[in-house]
Design a protein around this motif. Structure first.
Motif, mmCIF file in Angstrom:
data_model
loop_
_atom_site.group_PDB
_atom_site.id
_atom_site.type_symbol
_atom_site.label_atom_id
_atom_site.label_comp_id
_atom_site.label_asym_id
_atom_site.label_seq_id
_atom_site.Cartn_x
_atom_site.Cartn_y
_atom_site.Cartn_z
ATOM 1 N N MET A 45 0.826 -1.213 0.000
ATOM 2 C CA MET A 45 0.000 0.000 0.000
ATOM 3 C C MET A 45 0.860 1.264 0.000
ATOM 4 O O MET A 45 0.538 2.249 -0.676
ATOM 5 N N LEU A 46 1.966 1.232 0.742
ATOM 6 C CA LEU A 46 2.868 2.380 0.775
ATOM 7 C C LEU A 46 3.612 2.541 -0.547
ATOM 8 O O LEU A 46 3.856 3.659 -1.005
ATOM 9 N N GLU A 47 3.962 1.435 -1.172
ATOM 10 C CA GLU A 47 4.586 1.489 -2.498
ATOM 11 C C GLU A 47 3.603 2.069 -3.518
ATOM 12 O O GLU A 47 4.002 2.810 -4.425
ATOM 13 N N THR A 48 2.330 1.722 -3.374
ATOM 14 C CA THR A 48 1.315 2.239 -4.287
ATOM 15 C C THR A 48 1.178 3.745 -4.134
ATOM 16 O O THR A 48 1.023 4.479 -5.114
ATOM 17 N N PHE A 49 1.245 4.227 -2.885
ATOM 18 C CA PHE A 49 1.258 5.682 -2.677
ATOM 19 C C PHE A 49 2.468 6.281 -3.377
ATOM 20 O O PHE A 49 2.354 7.296 -4.086
ATOM 21 N N GLU A 50 3.620 5.674 -3.175
ATOM 22 C CA GLU A 50 4.857 6.196 -3.759
ATOM 23 C C GLU A 50 4.772 6.245 -5.283
ATOM 24 O O GLU A 50 5.228 7.206 -5.917
ATOM 25 N N ASN A 51 4.162 5.239 -5.874
ATOM 26 C CA ASN A 51 4.023 5.194 -7.329
ATOM 27 C C ASN A 51 3.048 6.246 -7.848
ATOM 28 O O ASN A 51 3.197 6.754 -8.960
ATOM 29 N N ASN A 52 2.032 6.585 -7.046
ATOM 30 C CA ASN A 52 1.031 7.564 -7.471
ATOM 31 C C ASN A 52 1.426 8.995 -7.157
ATOM 32 O O ASN A 52 1.027 9.917 -7.867
#
Length: 363
Positions: free
Chosen positions: A198-205
């Protein structure tokens, strides 16, 4: 005559030097573009790299640069953010002649044996507390396991978490950074791996372009997600997000308290938002999240906002509104006004569609 000749020589020298700098700059620009968008791979030297479990994209980019595989961390990060791939931990053999896309693909292996066993949907505006409850309800992990995983993440894993003020009196440091999305669940999914995903997804967005815009506004990521979380809980229709962002700016710039109801509901409901109305007696709740009691932004995010609300913070509408209240509760629209007198005049108190006198209607 001598001065004329010296002037000519100086002009020629300046042009020559300018040409050198132009060629030099153009060369580096071409390398940057190749790393950002290039698809050509050539023969180079093999380099073995280790991607630790939970490594942030910035950490991976730094490793690639140190190993001589890339020149520009920013170009790699932009490409990774736009690629849709998800780099996995492991040991990989890359090549100095590889395009950055080929590197990303190599570090994003697809394991054919993996079979999705469930799907976790996290809507915009969900809190960590609500996500934990949903995980337990779906049998993915217990609520406490999810909360433990949230509390175990460090800034070493995700450097952007350093934006959270030291000693901030918040319930969860990760609140605001758990990105709303649909997550596939596998047999091997754990609470820890899910939180990091979920944190990686934030980072990607939260792309480099959005970060650059935030820097332009002198915001760090924590301020962005805090404001976006308020908008996420306040705005019900797309057109009003940037308007509410403008109201937040106007009130903060004028030194006015924000006085926004969701900042009371978050601590009042222990993050579950299972109460929809705020009453005047609730405004006395002593919480650093309560913007009726304390000026400025709440101590931290009150939910996890989506990309649209983050964009609203970064590109707010400029207007003269300082107040708003519900217009049509079913549709979720608001009436925006510039003065308190207009704010009061446009409310219907006690009428057929009115607001009960003990109930707060925005501010």
């Amino acid at each position: 005559m001598a001065k004329f000749i010296k002037s000519i020589i100086l002009i020629v020298a300046v042009f020559a030097l300018g040409s050198i700098f132009y060629d030099y700059g153009k060369g580096w620009y071409n390398i940057y573009q190749e790393e950002y968008k290039g698809t050509t791979s050539t023969v180079g030297e093999d380099v073995v790299i280790e991607v630790p479990e939970g490594a942030a994209a910035k950490t991976i980019a730094k490793t690639l640069k140190e190993k001589g595989l890339i020149h520009f961390e920013r170009a790699f990060l932009k490409r990774y953010q736009e690629s849709g791939y998800r780099i996995q931990s492991g040991t990989y053999t890359l090549n100095t002649g590889m395009s950055t896309l080929d590197m990303i693909i190599t570090m994003s292996p697809v394991i054919e044996a993996d079979e999705k066993i469930d799907t976790l949907v996290i809507p915009e505006g969900f809190t960590i507390e609500q996500i934990a409850a949903r995980c337990e309800k779906q049998g993915i992990c217990t609520a406490q396991e999810f909360l433990n995983a949230v509390n175990s993440v460090t800034t070493e894993d995700f450097p952007y978490l350093a934006d959270v003020p030291a000693g901030a009196n918040v319930k969860y440091r990760l609140q605001g950074y758990i990105f709303p999305a649909t997550y596939d669940i596998y047999e091997y999914t754990t609470a820890e791996s899910l939180v990091k995903w979920m944190l990686e997804t934030f980072e990607n967005n939260y792309t480099m372009d959005l970060q650059a815009r935030a820097e332009e506004l002198v915001y760090n990521s924590y301020e962005v997600v805090t404001m976006a979380s308020i908008i996420e809980r306040e705005a019900k229709i797309e057109e009003e997000r940037s308007i509410i962002a403008g109201v937040i700016n106007n009130r903060l710039n004028a030194g006015m308290p924000l006085q926004m109801c969701p900042t009371v509901l978050y601590p009042l409901t222990d993050g579950m938002y299972d109460q929809s109305k705020v009453y005047y007696e609730d405004l006395e709740l002593d919480s650093p999240y309560n913007t009726y009691k304390y000026e400025g932004l709440p101590v931290g995010p009150i939910c996890n906002p989506g990309l649209a609300c983050i964009n609203a913070v970064l590109y707010p509408q400029e207007h003269g509104y300082y107040y708003y209240h519900i217009d049509n509760e079913e549709e979720g629209t608001h009436i925006f006004t510039e003065t308190y007198e207009e704010h009061v005049d446009t409310q219907i108190i006690g009428g057929p569609n009115g607001i009960p006198e003990d109930e707060v209607d925005n501010y």
